[in-house]
Each structure stands twice: as C-alpha cells, then as structure tokens.
Design a protein around this motif. Structure first.
Motif, PDB file in Angstrom:
ATOM      1  N   SER A 228       0.857  -1.180   0.000  1.00 55.97           N
ATOM      2  CA  SER A 228       0.000   0.000   0.000  1.00 55.97           C
ATOM      3  C   SER A 228       0.896   1.235   0.000  1.00 55.97           C
ATOM      4  O   SER A 228       1.952   1.252   0.641  1.00 55.97           O
ATOM      5  CB  SER A 228      -0.890  -0.023   1.239  1.00 55.97           C
TER       6      SER A 228
ATOM      7  N   ALA B 118       4.801   0.814   0.572  1.00 55.79           N
ATOM      8  CA  ALA B 118       5.273   1.442  -0.670  1.00 55.79           C
ATOM      9  C   ALA B 118       5.556   2.927  -0.433  1.00 55.79           C
ATOM     10  O   ALA B 118       4.726   3.789  -0.706  1.00 55.79           O
ATOM     11  CB  ALA B 118       4.249   1.231  -1.785  1.00 55.79           C
TER      12      ALA B 118
ATOM     13  N   ASP C 263       8.197  -3.835  -8.495  1.00 56.33           N
ATOM     14  CA  ASP C 263       7.908  -4.440  -7.176  1.00 56.33           C
ATOM     15  C   ASP C 263       7.489  -5.898  -7.344  1.00 56.33           C
ATOM     16  O   ASP C 263       7.937  -6.783  -6.618  1.00 56.33           O
ATOM     17  CB  ASP C 263       6.729  -3.728  -6.482  1.00 56.33           C
TER      18      ASP C 263
ATOM     19  N   GLY D  96      -7.175  -4.558  -4.742  1.00 55.94           N
ATOM     20  CA  GLY D  96      -8.541  -4.122  -5.000  1.00 55.94           C
ATOM     21  C   GLY D  96      -8.715  -3.872  -6.495  1.00 55.94           C
ATOM     22  O   GLY D  96      -7.742  -3.851  -7.263  1.00 55.94           O
TER      23      GLY D  96
ATOM     24  N   ALA E  20     -14.104  -5.583  -3.332  1.00 58.69           N
ATOM     25  CA  ALA E  20     -12.901  -5.165  -4.065  1.00 58.69           C
ATOM     26  C   ALA E  20     -12.942  -3.671  -4.384  1.00 58.69           C
ATOM     27  O   ALA E  20     -11.938  -3.090  -4.779  1.00 58.69           O
ATOM     28  CB  ALA E  20     -12.766  -5.962  -5.351  1.00 58.69           C
TER      29      ALA E  20
HETATM   30  P1  TYM Z   1      -3.185   1.769  -2.401  1.00 58.48           P
HETATM   31  O1  TYM Z   1      -2.278   2.217  -1.322  1.00 58.48           O
HETATM   32  O2  TYM Z   1      -4.004   2.812  -3.067  1.00 58.48           O
HETATM   33  O3  TYM Z   1      -4.165   0.669  -1.849  1.00 58.48           O
HETATM   34  C1  TYM Z   1      -3.689  -0.489  -1.178  1.00 58.48           C
HETATM   35  C2  TYM Z   1      -4.607  -1.647  -1.513  1.00 58.48           C
HETATM   36  O4  TYM Z   1      -5.948  -1.350  -1.117  1.00 58.48           O
HETATM   37  C3  TYM Z   1      -6.829  -1.505  -2.215  1.00 58.48           C
HETATM   38  N1  TYM Z   1      -7.882  -0.484  -2.100  1.00 58.48           N
HETATM   39  C4  TYM Z   1      -9.187  -0.749  -2.040  1.00 58.48           C
HETATM   40  N2  TYM Z   1      -9.868  -1.911  -2.075  1.00 58.48           N
HETATM   41  C5  TYM Z   1     -11.213  -1.830  -1.983  1.00 58.48           C
HETATM   42  N3  TYM Z   1     -11.897  -0.660  -1.877  1.00 58.48           N
HETATM   43  C6  TYM Z   1     -11.245   0.522  -1.855  1.00 58.48           C
HETATM   44  N4  TYM Z   1     -11.918   1.661  -1.753  1.00 58.48           N
HETATM   45  C7  TYM Z   1      -9.830   0.509  -1.934  1.00 58.48           C
HETATM   46  N5  TYM Z   1      -8.883   1.480  -1.932  1.00 58.48           N
HETATM   47  C8  TYM Z   1      -7.702   0.851  -2.050  1.00 58.48           C
HETATM   48  C9  TYM Z   1      -5.980  -1.273  -3.442  1.00 58.48           C
HETATM   49  O5  TYM Z   1      -6.545  -1.880  -4.594  1.00 58.48           O
HETATM   50  C10 TYM Z   1      -4.670  -1.924  -3.037  1.00 58.48           C
HETATM   51  O6  TYM Z   1      -4.736  -3.320  -3.233  1.00 58.48           O
HETATM   52  N6  TYM Z   1      -0.011   1.249  -6.159  1.00 58.48           N
HETATM   53  C11 TYM Z   1      -0.585   0.578  -5.025  1.00 58.48           C
HETATM   54  C12 TYM Z   1       0.468   0.074  -4.044  1.00 58.48           C
HETATM   55  C13 TYM Z   1       1.482  -0.811  -4.673  1.00 58.48           C
HETATM   56  C14 TYM Z   1       1.320  -2.161  -5.048  1.00 58.48           C
HETATM   57  C15 TYM Z   1       2.559  -2.552  -5.613  1.00 58.48           C
HETATM   58  C16 TYM Z   1       0.248  -3.055  -4.962  1.00 58.48           C
HETATM   59  C17 TYM Z   1       2.755  -0.446  -4.982  1.00 58.48           C
HETATM   60  N7  TYM Z   1       3.407  -1.497  -5.562  1.00 58.48           N
HETATM   61  C18 TYM Z   1       2.741  -3.845  -6.096  1.00 58.48           C
HETATM   62  C19 TYM Z   1       0.449  -4.344  -5.450  1.00 58.48           C
HETATM   63  C20 TYM Z   1       1.677  -4.726  -6.014  1.00 58.48           C
HETATM   64  C21 TYM Z   1      -1.475   1.531  -4.292  1.00 58.48           C
HETATM   65  O7  TYM Z   1      -1.300   2.720  -4.344  1.00 58.48           O
HETATM   66  O8  TYM Z   1      -2.401   0.938  -3.487  1.00 58.48           O
END
Ligand code: TYM
Length: 329
Positions: free
Chosen positions: A11, A43, A135, A147, A184
């Motif tokens: 995250s 992250a 990553d 998600g 999700a």
């Molecule tokens: P991030 O920090 O926005 O969110 C972390 C995880 O939470 C999920 N998510 C949600 N799921 C359901 N409902 C929501 N409203 C909601 N908001 C967020 C996101 O889908 C995510 O799984 N770029 C990524 C972080 C990252 C990453 C990676 C993830 C960096 N490198 C490699 C997987 C693999 C991000 O900003 O997630």
C-alpha cells in the motif's frame, strides 16, 4: 513437497489506511500466508509521486508498518518490508522503463484521474505503474492480491513481462491479479460513485483503521444514502446503502440477503448504527495491537531490518539475472 507460490502486495504511504484498504487488501493478505510465500511492502517510494512533508512521511512509514502487523500480518510468517530499503526496486524500474511505451502509460486511468487535478504533471506520476511492475517482478510473484482499482496496473505489468521476454528471453514469472469477489471496491461514504480513498480531502469520506470509535460512528451515521426507507440491495439506485451492506457483509461473513432480511421493516438508521458497532469491534483489537507496537519502536525497526534482508535476498537474485540478460557487466 510442493513449492509454495509467491505473493506480493503493498500500500502506498499516503494519508491513513482506510476501511477500503482493509477490506480490499490487508484483511485478505493475512489469510494467504498459510498457502503462499508472502511479501508485503510499505510502498514509500510510490508516495513520493505526491508532495510529502519529510517528517510526516517518515512517521507514516513506521505507522503503516505497525498497522500491517496490527491487522494480523505476522512478521514471522510473511516478509514485511519497506520498499525503499530494497534498492533493487528502483534499479529494476529503470530497466523496465526502457521497454515501456508511453502510449501504454497514457492509458492508465489512475494517471488520467490524478494528473487532471494537477497544474504541473511530474514524470514520476506517469511512470508510477512501472515501479509497481518492478515491485512485483523482483520477487518472481505468481499472485498479486489487490482491489479493483489496481487491475489495470496488473495488466500493464503483464504487458511489460511480454516486452521483456520478447527482447531478452524468459526471465520473470507471469503474475496474476487476485481480486476478491466482494469488497474489491469499497465506495466513499460521501460519494457512493467514487472509490473510498485514503487521500480524499474530505475526512468524512473514509473510515481510517485508527479512527476512534466515536469518529467511526459519526462518519457512518453521516454516510450519504438515498431518501427511500426500505432496506434492500440495489447498487444502481441505492448505491450508498449497497456500499454499507457490502461492508457489513464482508466484516460479518453474513450474506447480503441474510442481512437485508434481518432489517425488514426497519430504517437505514438501524443499519448504520449496527454497522458502526461492527466496524468499531473489528478495529478495536487492531488499534490495541497498534498502540502496543508503537510503544516499542526499536523493535519495529528491527523487524523492518529482518524483512529488508529477506526481501533483498530474493530481489538481488532477480536483478542479477536481469542485468545478465540485458547485457550489463
Ligand atoms: P493503495 O495504497 O491505493 O491501496 C492499497 C490496496 O488497497 C486496495 N484499495 C481498495 N480496495 C477496496 N476498496 C477501496 N476503496 C480501496 N482502496 C484501495 C488497493 O486496490 C490496493 O490493493 N499502487 C498501489 C500500491 C502498490 C502495489 C505494488 C500493490 C505499490 N506497488 C505492487 C500491489 C503490487 C497503491 O497505491 O495501493
């Protein structure tokens, strides 16, 4: 003996981890360590695509790390680490950047969304999905639990694998997204058509994992719903209520039908009061664990080091192979 498949997820350290992050990601992560070899990272490099106050960022990295553990990610069963502690992430990103067409990055809806709100668009925001690919690929990841909002980034990662393999030969495991069927995409409490986001300017739009019970109750009570009164599940016409029922269902394990039935003849207010209680109860032990963990920050730093060493062991092997493949000495 069968070899366990590998999982990686993370995250971005912006804002506060929310109920959306919990339901869509972290809650699922904890349940996967039995069957998979799991890497979960904080992250922090991704967070730099948004302007950060260095002192706050430093505090938030530690806080996110503690929240992962408090939510049930056991550092003995998972590799928990901070992205910037493993320099291979940025190194592989550069190699992958040389293979990724601008047109592919231009299509990313998150980029379009975020860049439309900025006066000056910085290159890091544009190349952010390549860092995500890095990553994932460094750990030869099979499955990436995320998600719904990350689906497109996962597809891009798969495209990047194909570009790399076409030019240099088989090197990476082809990763797959794992997106839960329910929960999700948890929606904003103030705008049921927008995703619940930890960087929302309106604090009432999300419940944070560390919110005090009173705050949680207030936010859920003031969640935007329609003006009808009968409790039913209709994501089109009653998006706000459908979102609350989805959260209710995921956190209790009850089916939506069962929940709807139990509110026959009752008002939306009843659902909100009960849901607030459910969320508070879910986060109560998490918050207790968190407060305990934050009392011994030296221990958290030790855990970070252990995670870093385990992560680097794998990441450095992949990077070495990549450097060989592309012809670096
Ligand atoms: P991030 O920090 O926005 O969110 C972390 C995880 O939470 C999920 N998510 C949600 N799921 C359901 N409902 C929501 N409203 C909601 N908001 C967020 C996101 O889908 C995510 O799984 N770029 C990524 C972080 C990252 C990453 C990676 C993830 C960096 N490198 C490699 C997987 C693999 C991000 O900003 O997630």
């Amino acid at each position: 003996m069968s070899i366990k498949k590998t999982i990686l997820s993370g995250s971005t350290v912006t804002g506060n981890l929310t109920l959306g992050n919990y339901i869509g990601a972290i809650n699922n992560w904890g349940q996967l360590s039995k069957d998979y070899n799991c890497y979960y990272m904080v992250a922090d490099l991704h967070a730099l695509t948004v302007k950060q106050d260095p002192k706050e960022l430093r505090e938030r990295i530690l806080s996110f790390f503690a929240q992962y553990i408090a939510c049930g990610l056991d550092p003995n069963k998972n590799t928990l680490f901070v992205q910037s502690h493993v320099p291979e992430h940025a190194e592989l990103q550069w190699i992958l950047t040389t293979l990724t067409p601008m047109g592919y990055l231009n299509r990313m809806t998150q980029f379009k969304d975020k860049s439309s709100k900025q006066k000056e668009i910085l290159a890091g925001l544009f190349t952010y999905p390549i860092l995500m690919a890095s990553d994932i690929l460094l750990y030869q990841t099979d499955v990436v639990p995320v998600g719904e909002d990350q689906r497109q980034h996962l597809e891009l990662t798969r495209d990047i694998v194909t570009f790399f393999h076409n030019r240099y030969g088989e090197t990476f495991t082809m990763p797959k997204a794992y997106i839960g069927k329910v929960g999700a995409k948890i929606m904003s409490l103030q705008d049921p058509n927008a995703k619940m986001s930890k960087s929302d300017e309106n604090e009432k739009a999300y419940v944070s994992i560390l919110d005090a019970p009173k705050k949680i109750q207030k936010k859920i009570k003031s969640a935007v719903t329609d003006s009808e009164t009968t409790v039913s599940f209709d994501p089109e016409k009653k998006a706000g209520l459908a979102n609350l029922l989805t959260i209710y269902s995921v956190l209790t394990g009850k089916s939506i039908d069962e929940i709807v039935k139990s509110y026959e003849g009752k008002m939306y207010g009843h659902v909100k009061v009960d849901l607030a209680e459910i969320v508070c109860e879910k986060f109560r032990p998490v918050q207790e664990n968190y407060n305990q963990l934050m009392k011994n920050q030296d221990h958290l730093h030790e855990l970070m080091k252990t995670g870093r060493d385990k992560a680097r062991e794998k990441a450095s092997k992949t990077l070495k192979l990549v450097y060989e493949r592309v012809g670096l000495i």
